[in-house]
Design an enzyme around this catalytic site. Structure first.
Site, PDB file in Angstrom:
ATOM      1  N   ASP A  50       0.841  -1.196   0.000  1.00  0.00           N
ATOM      2  CA  ASP A  50       0.000   0.000   0.000  1.00  0.00           C
ATOM      3  C   ASP A  50       0.878   1.250   0.000  1.00  0.00           C
ATOM      4  OD1 ASP A  50       0.903   0.114   2.687  1.00  0.00           O
ATOM      5  OD2 ASP A  50      -0.811  -1.063   3.351  1.00  0.00           O
ATOM      6  N   SER A  51       0.418   2.321   0.621  1.00  0.00           N
ATOM      7  CA  SER A  51       1.166   3.575   0.604  1.00  0.00           C
ATOM      8  C   SER A  51       2.493   3.479   1.352  1.00  0.00           C
ATOM      9  CB  SER A  51       0.319   4.699   1.211  1.00  0.00           C
ATOM     10  OG  SER A  51      -0.072   4.378   2.539  1.00  0.00           O
ATOM     11  N   ILE A  52       2.614   2.536   2.273  1.00  0.00           N
ATOM     12  CA  ILE A  52       3.868   2.394   3.002  1.00  0.00           C
ATOM     13  C   ILE A  52       4.944   1.835   2.071  1.00  0.00           C
ATOM     14  CG2 ILE A  52       4.991   1.358   5.012  1.00  0.00           C
ATOM     15  CD1 ILE A  52       2.287   1.291   6.387  1.00  0.00           C
ATOM     16  N   GLY A 102       5.528   4.711  -0.480  1.00  0.00           N
ATOM     17  CA  GLY A 102       6.386   5.708   0.168  1.00  0.00           C
ATOM     18  C   GLY A 102       7.840   5.294   0.249  1.00  0.00           C
ATOM     19  N   HIS A 117       2.416   6.373   8.664  1.00  0.00           N
ATOM     20  CA  HIS A 117       3.455   6.217   7.647  1.00  0.00           C
ATOM     21  C   HIS A 117       4.856   6.420   8.237  1.00  0.00           C
ATOM     22  CE1 HIS A 117      -0.210   7.125   5.268  1.00  0.00           C
ATOM     23  NE2 HIS A 117       0.303   6.184   4.479  1.00  0.00           N
TER      24      HIS A 117
END
Length: 354
Positions: free
Chosen positions: A115-117, A120, A290
């Site tokens: 996902d966004s982790i 990122g 995050h």
């Protein structure tokens, strides 16, 4: 046998193998120099060569003969590879071209799914997948397939396309890091993203099975990180409570741990990595979810430890170089050298599509 005698023996072996110390063995000398200096040797650029050589010379503080004997000593001890050393080692597949270097026609891929982790991890200032790409420079391509807001359910919809787009590549390792969004509270503003724990577990197993069906042998699961509910940005504007909680997310982290154990897969336990540190909240951004740069660095370093311990065959040092490095290029015979490398690759993985 004294070090001098060992060195003399190794020197005689080296001369018998090659007749002399050719120009290409400069890299072996640098390996010895840097080992003596206590410096790392991931690969050598012109600048790094100069700096490491100078530092190692200062540390070694010997005469040229002593340097030469050190090289020979290490060759005799199989520390520096010789033309016949390690040809059958499974840890370094590829064609041996030039003097002593395993190379490969097409470099493998490390696929990071999440996902966004994971997305990122592309932070140019030191994201964990950026660091990973640096660690595998010239050895493997890191393909980041992190999608902000994704859950195991939406990843299952995306995975066929991801696998199709990477079907021409040998995937050496896939990391699967999902759960932060699945663990959204079902009675909060982000309830639409919530995936019940039992469904989450089934989805995660299905993702693993799809990867295995595509021929991916090395799959590493990652637990969601802990949530800092007290972070200043944990509660979004217009809301009265955070969308995620520490205790609720802990159940999803435990599920990943259980699945990794059941399927005999390596595990990067980010939950444990963070929570066992005092002040772990400082590894997260102000949203309490995050990773900040310290968190990115911690994850990367722990990931490399897990790879080294549990997936040693794909650690950077075990992979072949992609094409010969410049100090091993046989410039007059380069066409034959590249042809041999391609033939070795096709013998192992099959012929390339036209």
């Amino acid at each position: 046998m004294t070090s001098y005698e060992k060195g003399a023996k190794g020197l005689s072996v080296l001369f018998k193998q090659q007749g002399s110390l050719p120009r290409h063995n400069t890299s072996s000398v640098v390996r010895c120099y840097t080992a003596a200096a206590g410096t790392s040797y991931p690969h050598i650029s012109t600048g790094a060569y100069t700096m490491e050589l100078a530092a190692a010379k200062r540390a070694f503080n010997g005469l040229f003969l002593a340097h030469l004997l050190l090289v020979a000593h290490l060759v005799a001890a199989d520390v520096v590879p010789s033309p016949d050393n390690g040809r059958s080692a499974a840890a370094a597949p590829g064609a041996y071209l030039g003097n002593a270097e395993p190379t490969i026609w097409r470099r493998p891929t490390i696929l990071t799914i999440g996902d966004s982790i994971t997305e990122g991890g592309l932070d140019p200032e030191g994201g964990w997948t950026v660091r990973l790409a640096s660690a595998y420079a010239r050895k493997a391509d890191v393909v980041n397939r992190g999608f902000g807001g994704y859950t195991t359910a939406t990843m299952l919809l995306s995975l066929p396309e991801i696998l199709q787009s990477t079907s021409s590549q040998q995937i050496a390792l896939a990391t699967v890091w999902l759960g932060a969004n699945d663990a959204s509270m079902p009675d909060r503003a982000n309830a639409a993203a919530h995936v019940p724990l039992d469904v989450y577990a089934r989805n995660l197993v299905a993702i693993v099975q799809q990867l295995q069906a595509a021929g991916v042998q090395n799959i590493l699961l990652v637990t969601p990180p802990p949530v800092n509910e007290a972070a200043p940005g944990a509660i979004l504007p217009g809301e009265s409570s955070p969308n995620r909680t520490f205790k609720f997310t802990a159940r999803y982290a435990a599920a990943v741990h259980s699945i990794a154990s059941q399927l005999s897969l390596p595990l990067l336990d980010v939950w444990k990595l963070f929570t066992q540190q005092q002040g772990w909240q400082q590894l997260l951004r102000t949203d309490g979810l995050h990773l900040n740069l310290d968190g990115q660095k911690a994850v990367f370093e722990e990931l490399m430890k897990v790879v080294e311990h549990d997936v040693a065959s794909v650690r950077p040092a075990a992979l072949a170089w992609h094409h010969p490095t410049w100090w091993f290029v046989d410039y007059p015979g380069a066409k034959q050298q590249w042809a041999a490398e391609k033939a070795a690759y096709e013998a192992e993985f099959g012929k390339e599509a036209p």
